[in-house]
Each structure stands twice: as C-alpha cells, then as structure tokens.
Design an enzyme around this catalytic site. Structure first.
Site, PDB file in Angstrom:
ATOM      1  N   GLN A 107     -81.142  21.538  16.707  1.00 19.15           N
ATOM      2  CA  GLN A 107     -81.527  21.484  18.123  1.00 19.15           C
ATOM      3  C   GLN A 107     -83.034  21.218  18.223  1.00 19.15           C
ATOM      4  O   GLN A 107     -83.569  21.089  19.320  1.00 19.15           O
ATOM      5  CB  GLN A 107     -81.204  22.814  18.815  1.00 19.15           C
ATOM      6  CG  GLN A 107     -79.724  23.190  18.753  1.00 19.15           C
ATOM      7  CD  GLN A 107     -79.504  24.604  19.192  1.00 19.15           C
ATOM      8  OE1 GLN A 107     -79.190  24.883  20.355  1.00 19.15           O
ATOM      9  NE2 GLN A 107     -79.659  25.552  18.269  1.00 19.15           N
ATOM     10  N   ASN A 108     -83.709  21.194  17.083  1.00 18.32           N
ATOM     11  CA  ASN A 108     -85.168  21.092  17.072  1.00 18.32           C
ATOM     12  C   ASN A 108     -85.631  19.648  17.169  1.00 18.32           C
ATOM     13  O   ASN A 108     -84.953  18.746  16.689  1.00 18.32           O
ATOM     14  CB  ASN A 108     -85.740  21.741  15.800  1.00 18.32           C
ATOM     15  CG  ASN A 108     -85.340  23.197  15.676  1.00 18.32           C
ATOM     16  OD1 ASN A 108     -85.010  23.835  16.674  1.00 18.32           O
ATOM     17  ND2 ASN A 108     -85.324  23.711  14.466  1.00 18.32           N
ATOM     18  N   ASP A 110     -88.749  18.790  16.084  1.00 13.54           N
ATOM     19  CA  ASP A 110     -89.993  18.770  15.301  1.00 13.54           C
ATOM     20  C   ASP A 110     -89.937  17.938  14.023  1.00 13.54           C
ATOM     21  O   ASP A 110     -90.925  17.859  13.295  1.00 13.54           O
ATOM     22  CB  ASP A 110     -90.409  20.225  14.967  1.00 13.54           C
ATOM     23  CG  ASP A 110     -89.294  20.993  14.237  1.00 13.54           C
ATOM     24  OD1 ASP A 110     -89.197  22.225  14.438  1.00 13.54           O
ATOM     25  OD2 ASP A 110     -88.529  20.376  13.478  1.00 13.54           O
ATOM     26  N   HIS A 127     -80.810  17.314  20.211  1.00 16.96           N
ATOM     27  CA  HIS A 127     -81.703  17.377  21.387  1.00 16.96           C
ATOM     28  C   HIS A 127     -82.799  16.328  21.291  1.00 16.96           C
ATOM     29  O   HIS A 127     -83.846  16.442  21.918  1.00 16.96           O
ATOM     30  CB  HIS A 127     -82.321  18.789  21.527  1.00 16.96           C
ATOM     31  CG  HIS A 127     -81.317  19.803  21.970  1.00 16.96           C
ATOM     32  ND1 HIS A 127     -81.535  21.159  21.926  1.00 16.96           N
ATOM     33  CD2 HIS A 127     -80.049  19.650  22.463  1.00 16.96           C
ATOM     34  CE1 HIS A 127     -80.458  21.792  22.378  1.00 16.96           C
ATOM     35  NE2 HIS A 127     -79.543  20.901  22.704  1.00 16.96           N
ATOM     36  N   CYS A 138     -89.932  -0.224  31.692  1.00 19.52           N
ATOM     37  CA  CYS A 138     -89.586  -1.467  30.958  1.00 19.52           C
ATOM     38  C   CYS A 138     -88.906  -1.200  29.624  1.00 19.52           C
ATOM     39  O   CYS A 138     -88.651  -2.112  28.849  1.00 19.52           O
ATOM     40  CB  CYS A 138     -90.881  -2.254  30.726  1.00 19.52           C
ATOM     41  SG  CYS A 138     -92.030  -1.423  29.597  1.00 19.52           S
ATOM     42  N   CYS A 160     -97.057   4.011  30.319  1.00 23.81           N
ATOM     43  CA  CYS A 160     -96.734   2.852  29.498  1.00 23.81           C
ATOM     44  C   CYS A 160     -97.922   1.888  29.436  1.00 23.81           C
ATOM     45  O   CYS A 160     -98.488   1.512  30.479  1.00 23.81           O
ATOM     46  CB  CYS A 160     -95.526   2.129  30.110  1.00 23.81           C
ATOM     47  SG  CYS A 160     -95.145   0.575  29.275  1.00 23.81           S
ATOM     48  N   CYS A 163     -96.559  -1.608  31.165  1.00 25.74           N
ATOM     49  CA  CYS A 163     -96.281  -1.835  32.608  1.00 25.74           C
ATOM     50  C   CYS A 163     -96.784  -0.679  33.467  1.00 25.74           C
ATOM     51  O   CYS A 163     -96.612  -0.683  34.691  1.00 25.74           O
ATOM     52  CB  CYS A 163     -94.775  -2.019  32.819  1.00 25.74           C
ATOM     53  SG  CYS A 163     -93.861  -0.456  32.735  1.00 25.74           S
ATOM     54  N   SER A 201     -80.977  30.331  15.508  1.00 26.31           N
ATOM     55  CA  SER A 201     -80.664  29.909  16.873  1.00 26.31           C
ATOM     56  C   SER A 201     -80.053  31.079  17.643  1.00 26.31           C
ATOM     57  O   SER A 201     -79.279  31.854  17.116  1.00 26.31           O
ATOM     58  CB  SER A 201     -79.664  28.741  16.886  1.00 26.31           C
ATOM     59  OG  SER A 201     -79.366  28.388  18.241  1.00 26.31           O
ATOM     60  N   SER A 202     -80.392  31.162  18.945  1.00 20.13           N
ATOM     61  CA  SER A 202     -79.813  32.221  19.800  1.00 20.13           C
ATOM     62  C   SER A 202     -78.408  31.826  20.245  1.00 20.13           C
ATOM     63  O   SER A 202     -77.683  32.623  20.835  1.00 20.13           O
ATOM     64  CB  SER A 202     -80.714  32.434  21.030  1.00 20.13           C
ATOM     65  OG  SER A 202     -80.815  31.198  21.756  1.00 20.13           O
TER      66      SER A 202
HETATM   67  N1  APR Z   1     -86.092  33.749  11.094  1.00 19.56           N
HETATM   68  C1  APR Z   1     -84.847  33.895  11.617  1.00 19.56           C
HETATM   69  N2  APR Z   1     -84.593  33.878  12.957  1.00 19.56           N
HETATM   70  C2  APR Z   1     -85.647  33.713  13.778  1.00 19.56           C
HETATM   71  C3  APR Z   1     -86.977  33.569  13.311  1.00 19.56           C
HETATM   72  C4  APR Z   1     -87.168  33.591  11.904  1.00 19.56           C
HETATM   73  N3  APR Z   1     -88.397  33.474  11.349  1.00 19.56           N
HETATM   74  N4  APR Z   1     -87.792  33.433  14.393  1.00 19.56           N
HETATM   75  C5  APR Z   1     -87.001  33.483  15.485  1.00 19.56           C
HETATM   76  N5  APR Z   1     -85.723  33.655  15.116  1.00 19.56           N
HETATM   77  C6  APR Z   1     -84.530  33.704  15.959  1.00 19.56           C
HETATM   78  C7  APR Z   1     -84.729  34.432  17.273  1.00 19.56           C
HETATM   79  O1  APR Z   1     -84.332  35.797  17.150  1.00 19.56           O
HETATM   80  C8  APR Z   1     -83.784  33.661  18.217  1.00 19.56           C
HETATM   81  O2  APR Z   1     -82.512  34.291  18.308  1.00 19.56           O
HETATM   82  O3  APR Z   1     -84.249  32.356  16.291  1.00 19.56           O
HETATM   83  C9  APR Z   1     -83.605  32.289  17.551  1.00 19.56           C
HETATM   84  C10 APR Z   1     -84.259  31.164  18.335  1.00 19.56           C
HETATM   85  O4  APR Z   1     -83.562  31.071  19.557  1.00 19.56           O
HETATM   86  P1  APR Z   1     -84.173  30.190  20.740  1.00 19.56           P
HETATM   87  O5  APR Z   1     -85.623  30.472  20.879  1.00 19.56           O
HETATM   88  O6  APR Z   1     -83.267  30.357  21.913  1.00 19.56           O
HETATM   89  O7  APR Z   1     -84.075  28.685  20.189  1.00 19.56           O
HETATM   90  P2  APR Z   1     -82.785  27.764  20.116  1.00 19.56           P
HETATM   91  O8  APR Z   1     -81.557  28.554  19.846  1.00 19.56           O
HETATM   92  O9  APR Z   1     -83.111  26.662  19.198  1.00 19.56           O
HETATM   93  O10 APR Z   1     -82.723  27.200  21.625  1.00 19.56           O
HETATM   94  C11 APR Z   1     -81.832  26.144  21.881  1.00 19.56           C
HETATM   95  O11 APR Z   1     -82.849  25.883  24.047  1.00 19.56           O
HETATM   96  O12 APR Z   1     -84.684  25.733  25.392  1.00 19.56           O
HETATM   97  C12 APR Z   1     -83.742  24.994  24.733  1.00 19.56           C
HETATM   98  O13 APR Z   1     -83.958  22.773  24.036  1.00 19.56           O
HETATM   99  C13 APR Z   1     -84.348  24.085  23.706  1.00 19.56           C
HETATM  100  O14 APR Z   1     -83.367  23.373  21.605  1.00 19.56           O
HETATM  101  C14 APR Z   1     -83.703  24.509  22.404  1.00 19.56           C
HETATM  102  C15 APR Z   1     -82.437  25.203  22.882  1.00 19.56           C
END
Ligand code: APR
Length: 267
Positions: A107-108, A110, A127, A138, A160, A163, A201-202
């Site tokens: 989802q990153n 970077d 994403h 354009c 841009c 344009c 990821s959350s």
């Molecule tokens: N190691 C393990 N887990 C970690 C660490 C780490 N060092 N740092 C943070 N976390 C966990 C947090 O506890 C959290 O649950 O990573 C999770 C990150 O969750 P989010 O900040 O919600 O990120 P993500 O799940 O990628 O969000 C999805 O939401 O806002 C949009 O487009 C954005 O791609 C993003 C999407």
C-alpha cells in the site's frame, strides 16, 4: 528486543515459508517506519498532523490550498527520495532471491521494496507510487526528481511545464479508483497464495484491506506481523506484535536451517 515467545513464533513463520509454494507478502506504512517514514494511524502518525478528509481527489482538483497540503504530505509520506530500505524490506528481497516469494503487494508509495532489490514485476503497488506525476490537462508525465528540483522542494504548487495544467502525483487519493490492472493482479495472487504474510498494516483501508480475506477464502495460511492488533488477527495462524525490521530479520535467520545460503542484512 524480540521476546522468547515471539522468537518461537517467528521460527514457526520461517517453517511455514519453507513449506509454502506461493508466498505473498502484504505491506503497509508500518514496514517503512524504521526507514524514517511516518505511518498514518500510529500515535504521531500522519493522520494526527493532517486531516484525511482533505486528501480526496475532489479537493485536490478543486482547491489549491488542499493541493499544497497534499504535496506537503507526499513529501513527508513517501516522496522522500533519501529514505532507505530497512531490514524488513531487505528480508522480503531475500525471500525473492531464495525463490520463496510470489509477490509483494504494498500500500506504500515510497518505492522501498524496489530500492531493496525486489523485481518490479513482483511488486504490486496498489496505491500507486510517488516516482512520477501526470498533468491532468495534457497527460504529460514528469519524474518526481525533476518536479522537486524545479519547484525547489515544492515551495510553489507544481504545475505542468508544458501546458501549466494541474500536476497530479501517480498515487491513489481517497475517492479515487485503485489502478485496475494492479489491483486485479493483487486479488489473483492473494487468492492463489498458500501463505499470506501481512507486515506493518492496520488493515482498515478498503479495498486493499479485502486482500487478506481473499487469501483466507483461497485457503492460505496467514501471518500478521504488526505493532498493533488488526481486524484480521482472528483469521491468522500466527500473529506477532513486534517491529517489522527485527521480526523479518529473525524470520530470514530462521530460514537458514532450510536455506543455508540465506543472508540476513543489517539495516
Ligand atoms: N513494525 C511493525 N508494525 C508497525 C511499525 C513497525 N516498526 N510501525 C508501525 N507499525 C504498525 C502500526 O501499529 C499500524 O497498525 O503499522 C500499522 C500501520 O498502519 P497505518 O498507519 O494505518 O498504515 P496502512 O495500513 O499502510 O494504511 C493504509 O491508509 O491512509 C491510507 O493510503 C494510505 O496506504 C495507506 C492506507
């Protein structure tokens, strides 16, 4: 520091990987936190500094004020071209070298999986990414490096050069469809995986957060490595609430028993 109980779990993760045929790793902002890029929903995360309601495609197009905020956020959240992959990214690249990775779905925005050495065709950026931007007028494409150079780090809102139209980074804003072909591939690989590993990821943002369910429906074993609990913890075989970098380095260490050539990199 990884506790004994977590270490045992991570050794079990290594064993699952050794026995699996189609390993899919699914990553979120948490995997890049140890590279200095803040995540979104942890305490102090990006959504504690910016209002997510400002970051819709609608507001990007209609209001120059939110356009400026969105460029600022992108600078914080992923355009940082000097961020380096950490041990977690390097471990996933090592999985590919060991031929134990079908693909990484991220989802990153970077590009750290690419910088870590994963093959572009095995990195599904659902994403989008912050490497380029397109003109909405354009459709001319510009690299982020040239945009940042020309705009002295984005003091003015980039427009841009051809344009004068609105330049939109190739990331997915709220309210915008995910890149169709990439997301279809992500669904396909999730359904056909036999091991689905979530890292950092959350799992709360739709539709990407549906992918663990697709994997589960397809019969995959599931691992979740994340600081905080997630809504999918109940469906996982192994849940490790620990740091991504240390955990993934531990998993690669554990794979040494099965693949003596496995390298664990510092980071
Ligand atoms: N190691 C393990 N887990 C970690 C660490 C780490 N060092 N740092 C943070 N976390 C966990 C947090 O506890 C959290 O649950 O990573 C999770 C990150 O969750 P989010 O900040 O919600 O990120 P993500 O799940 O990628 O969000 C999805 O939401 O806002 C949009 O487009 C954005 O791609 C993003 C999407």
């Amino acid at each position: 520091m990884i506790e004994k109980e977590q270490k045992a779990k991570l050794e079990a993760v290594a064993e699952l990987i050794a026995g699996a045929k189609n390993v899919v790793v699914f990553t979120g902002a948490g995997i890049s936190a140890e590279s200095g890029i803040p995540d979104f929903r942890s305490p102090g995360g990006i959504w504690t500094k910016f209002d997510p309601d400002d970051f819709t495609i609608d507001k990007f197009i209609k209001s120059s004020a939110t356009r400026r905020k969105q460029w600022e956020l992108l600078l914080m959240g992923g355009i940082m071209t000097d961020a380096l992959p950490n041990r977690a990214h390097l471990a996933i690249a090592e999985l590919e070298r060991m031929e134990k990775l079908d693909c990484v779905i991220t989802q990153n925005i970077d590009s750290l999986h690419l910088k870590a050495g994963n093959t572009p065709t095995r990195v599904l950026e659902v994403h989008g990414h912050a490497r380029t931007a397109h003109c909405l007028g354009c459709m001319e494409m510009f690299s982020m490096e040239e945009i940042i150079q020309k705009n002295k780090g984005i003091e003015d809102i980039p427009v841009c050069g051809r344009c004068g139209g609105i330049l939109k980074p190739d990331v997915v804003f709220f309210g915008e469809a995910l890149p169709e072909d990439v997301f279809q591939q992500a669904i396909y690989h999730s359904i056909h995986s036999d091991l689905f590993i979530v890292v950092g990821s959350s799992l709360v943002v739709h539709p990407a957060s549906m992918l663990p369910q697709f994997a589960n429906d397809g019969g995959a074993r599931m691992v979740i490595i994340n600081h905080a609990p997630t809504p999918c913890d109940a469906m996982a075989d192994i849940v490790v609430h620990a740091s991504a970098g240390e955990s993934m380095a531990c998993v690669i260490e554990g794979l040494r028993h099965f693949f003596p050539s496995a390298e664990t990199k510092g980071g």
